[in-house]
Design an enzyme around this catalytic site. Structure first.
Site, PDB file in Angstrom:
ATOM      1  CD1 TRP A 280     -18.004  13.550  12.311  1.00  0.00           C
ATOM      2  CD2 TRP A 280     -18.439  11.849  10.927  1.00  0.00           C
ATOM      3  NE1 TRP A 280     -17.580  12.404  12.935  1.00  0.00           N
ATOM      4  CE2 TRP A 280     -17.840  11.336  12.107  1.00  0.00           C
ATOM      5  CE3 TRP A 280     -18.783  10.961   9.919  1.00  0.00           C
ATOM      6  CZ2 TRP A 280     -17.598   9.970  12.292  1.00  0.00           C
ATOM      7  CZ3 TRP A 280     -18.544   9.618  10.101  1.00  0.00           C
ATOM      8  CH2 TRP A 280     -17.947   9.126  11.281  1.00  0.00           C
TER       9      TRP A 280
ATOM     10  CD  GLU B 247      -5.591  -2.370   1.196  1.00  0.00           C
ATOM     11  OE1 GLU B 247      -5.927  -1.687   0.198  1.00  0.00           O
ATOM     12  OE2 GLU B 247      -5.021  -1.872   2.190  1.00  0.00           O
TER      13      GLU B 247
ATOM     14  CB  THR C  50      -0.899   0.029   1.242  1.00  0.00           C
ATOM     15  OG1 THR C  50      -0.065   0.016   2.403  1.00  0.00           O
ATOM     16  CG2 THR C  50      -1.795  -1.195   1.288  1.00  0.00           C
TER      17      THR C  50
ATOM     18  CE  LYS D 235     -13.495  12.234  13.374  1.00  0.00           C
ATOM     19  NZ  LYS D 235     -12.411  12.550  12.398  1.00  0.00           N
TER      20      LYS D 235
END
Lengths: 537, 537
Positions: free
Chosen positions: B441, B327, B181, B436
């Protein structure tokens, strides 16, 4: 060292689940006995297939049990396609065009415990019933007529629904489906499709260069669902979310064309004889049907002739020719013009489409003759052999058929073929259809195809007939078009421009129709029997 | 009861073998260091890949050994893609944009025994060399300059050819490839691709509704071959026989457009920033490049903004937006307009393309939040989780990362998303990119996307900055277009029409460029670090 990827089995339920989540409102249209159309979205197909699975388990079905289906193409059959395997059972499609003897033999050989049957096929089932040991028989009804004693209503059977049903954890190599070969010779033999083979085959049908089945398609499998799973299309369509149109019981060419025009079918598939009938109807009633622009015909099951392809193209229907067998799930090859061949003249492109095509991804092909593996030169012929993840490795409980597989693991098709340098397979004959004349081989298929290009000929079959001097010689059985005329001399002259003199049939018989197998293929065994004592002039 | 199908493993060699048999003369075109183009047909790619496999085995490579590649996109890298797995080895693509420290860490963590490296990347390798234990290092050369001591010429290494090479019998779950990754946070983690996953993924890319890669395509992977296998395209192209065009070392937008125009590219793929550069060049030099009719752009790796899509369409380039991760091999979702949505107005279709799309066949998606699995209503957000046969089940030798997988076997992506009733996934944020503010959010991605729609803005990144009252508040870092001007007030007014007042950034900083990760994504960690002590006015 192994990969770190998920162990995610390739099982059929994944395909219908995708339809439920992404395409719940896409319709499955089924033509009913009375000509009306049932419209049932994938949401309902999923619910009812799951209800069928639940009901089968409640009825005592165990993992691996066979459930026969004796049905036409319609929504309930699709429910069986998914519901039976979802419960861990094996969908065993029965060929409704077989004689009762054969149906009984196949049910017994497969050991079917349950059967789902169309009400309109109960007369056939009545002839079978006493010879088989089925525990439960479920009838998909078309009327309110009382059911024969001991038979059950399919709707009542699935009515309790899927509440409480826990899908079994299946392995991808578990059996999901079963189909018996149509058996032009010998008794039918069973092929058992694994979940894995059917899922991989579904992925293949969705590829751009094979059938290219896509979400925007409206797909009509004319090929029966008892004929190698309607070439796998009922599994692929929910995966991609394509609309499905099923022609229902005993459709006539006009019924099929009504469905194509009114439902906007973009991809329809059937054997050449079906397409011949549709072309006749289109020719006979010009302007009656307006087909979807870009509609594609998939032709398989037997080789189409040039005249059919031209006729379809003339009606705005693009043709893709596929090849396969019961033992290959079935798609093993199909035609598409390769990159470098894109600028072919129309006639050359047509010639390409007449071939069986390129082996599809993951299927390998070779031709083998007495000299070993033959070159891909378009001339050297031999037996076509294939292998791949959706090719059978054996028949179900059929000892003694191992000679259909080579020592190095290829399936020996029994078809004689060439492969050209580009990789296009061309079948020249079934091995048993070759005519052995004076130590040389004559291709009956090539002669038939050429005869069917004659303007007066509807159908033709060429067979080998024993000959005192040459061992065998070709005899042509010819069906003329209504109102057309041709003599043996005229047909011989037509062929003479294309073939060596010794290839030309020594005799012509004019008959009303070519005998057919239950799946619509020419049944040459009947002709051979009829003319075995032919007296050469 | 099991199926009677062949046990035919899904291994990569089957894909290149198909190219050898069916498409031997189809070209793989590689742009070289000097701007010339190498043309090497699949026949030669196959022969050289096999020679590489043979040479690796002769050099002592054992089954499962890792072979690193530190290369740009070109034919020799493609040879490694097939030659290393063909020998039973594991193709480990190394990201050449990483710092030497990271490259060394990754080589050591993976335990690479061999390495194939581009001559032009030797300066990077020189910084790595002393910190790794590689047995053999093979250099793909671009010049006649002498090689550093101990390094070998790739051409000499494969020169003996494949004579006598016996391909090992591989299982489909054997490791074939490996990719780490890019690690926007934390250290890179390795995913090990099985042969099976890569073959299934290749089948998926060939489906009409995903990339629709077909034989008639000329495919240019601009996305680096070290970035999740160039999204799998180098494996799919030989399978379908598509021409491949590789942009070679460090291509500039003009180089890419030259290749597209001169080689007739029909399918090109890259991250949004690459396409932005190409749009700038197309805008700047109108009429210079004539692209193939119907050319498709695949965009992935990050979400494109609306302006980019409109600009591409304006240049006659159709866009397909794909989504996935290291992935997920990577394709897990892509956009195509569903059947019933085919008549969408252009703006609605554009809005659809901005979403991440429908989960592709065999990939399942769900969103999960504190209340459990969320409804597909297009509003409720949660973490996007996926599963399927080409989704990772773990990282290579990385204990302690098990929390990326749920107890019921799904991969937890860390992306926050909604799924609408039609099944289209829309990423709203990386979990760690959410702001936040006062217990609510704010989506930094939505703000960025809207800012980049402003005519004066080239790029924008919005980050959370600690705030004494609200916990966090958004700060926008903005790069203006050359010669363009905009004030904080103007940008705020631009956003005010689209978002609630409390979503609007409290501060704007105008900078020269947004820091990027090695794969071209915005590297917000750097910005967060830079502005962590921001003093709110």
């Amino acid at each position: 060292m192994l990969g770190t990827m998920m162990d995610y089995p390739l099982v059929l339920s994944v395909l219908l689940e995708r339809a439920r989540r992404l395409f719940p409102d896409v319709e499955v249209v089924s033509r009913r006995m009375d000509g009306t159309r049932l419209r049932r979205p994938y949401r309902a197909i999923h619910a009812r297939a799951t209800a069928l699975a639940a009901a089968l388990v409640r009825a005592g079905m165990r993992r691996g049990d066979r459930v026969g289906t004796l049905m036409w193409n319609h929504a309930e059959h699709l429910e069986g396609y998914f519901g039976i395997p979802a419960a861990g059972g094996v969908l065993h499609t029965l060929n409704l065009r077989l004689a009762a003897d054969d149906v009984a033999y196949i049910i017994n050989h497969a050991g079917d415990r349950f059967l789902i049957v169309d009400e309109c096929l109960l007369p056939l089932f009545a002839q079978v019933r006493a010879r088989v040991a089925l525990e439960r028989v479920l009838v998909v009804r078309h009327s309110d007529a009382p059911l024969p004693e001991g038979l059950e209503d399919y709707e009542a059977f699935i009515a309790p629904g899927a509440a409480g049903f826990v899908a079994p954890a299946l392995g991808e190599n578990d059996a999901a489906g079963m189909c018996y070969t149509s058996g032009t010779t010998g008794r039918p033999k069973g092929v058992v499709y694994s979940h894995r083979a059917l899922v991989l085959h579904s992925m293949c049908l969705a590829m751009a260069d094979t059938l290219g089945m896509r979400n925007a398609d409206t797909v009509m499998p004319i090929v029966p669902m008892f004929h190698v799973n309607a070439w796998g299309q009922p599994f692929t369509a929910p995966m991609v979310g394509a609309r499905l149109v099923f022609p229902g019981p005993a459709p006539k060419p006009e019924d099929l064309l009504d469905l194509m025009a009114e439902e906007g079918v973009t991809l329809a598939s059937g054997v050449p004889t079906v397409w011949m009938g549709m072309v006749q109807a289109l020719d006979g009633q010009p302007g009656r049907w307006k087909l979807a622009p870009g509609v594609r015909a998939v032709i398989g099951g037997a080789a189409p002739n040039e005249g059919l392809l031209r006729a379809l193209q003339g009606h705005g229907i693009a043709v893709r020719h596929g090849w396969g067998l019961t033992e290959t799930t079935p798609l093993a090859a199909c035609t598409h013009a390769k990159h470098g061949l894109g600028d072919l003249a129309p006639d050359s492109r047509l010639a390409l489409t007449l071939k069986q095509g390129l082996p599809v991804p993951l299927i390998e092909a070779r031709i083998v003759n007495d000299d070993g593996e033959a070159a891909w030169d378009g001339r050297t012929s031999g037996e076509l052999q294939v292998r791949g993840p959706w090719v059978a490795a054996g028949y179900y409980e059929e000892p003694g058929t191992g000679d259909k597989w080579t020592a190095d693991g290829w399936f020996a098709t029994g078809d004689i073929a060439t492969i050209d340098p580009e990789g296009y397979i061309q079948l020249t004959d079934r091995a048993k259809d070759l005519i052995k004349s004076g130590g040389e081989w004559i291709s009956s298929v090539a002669l038939e195809s050429a005869l069917m290009d004659h303007a007066a000929v509807r159908e033709a079959a060429v067979i080998a007939v024993p000959h005192p001097k040459w061992q065998e010689r070709p005899l042509a059985a010819v069906v003329l078009k209504d109102g057309a005329a041709a003599t043996a001399e005229q047909l011989g002259a037509h062929l003479a421009s294309r073939f060596a003199k010794w290839w030309l049939p020594d005799a012509y018989v004019f008959i009303d129709q070519i005998p057919r197998t239950s799946t619509g293929k020419f049944q040459k065994t009947v002709l051979r029997e009829r003319y075995r004592d032919w007296r050469w002039g």
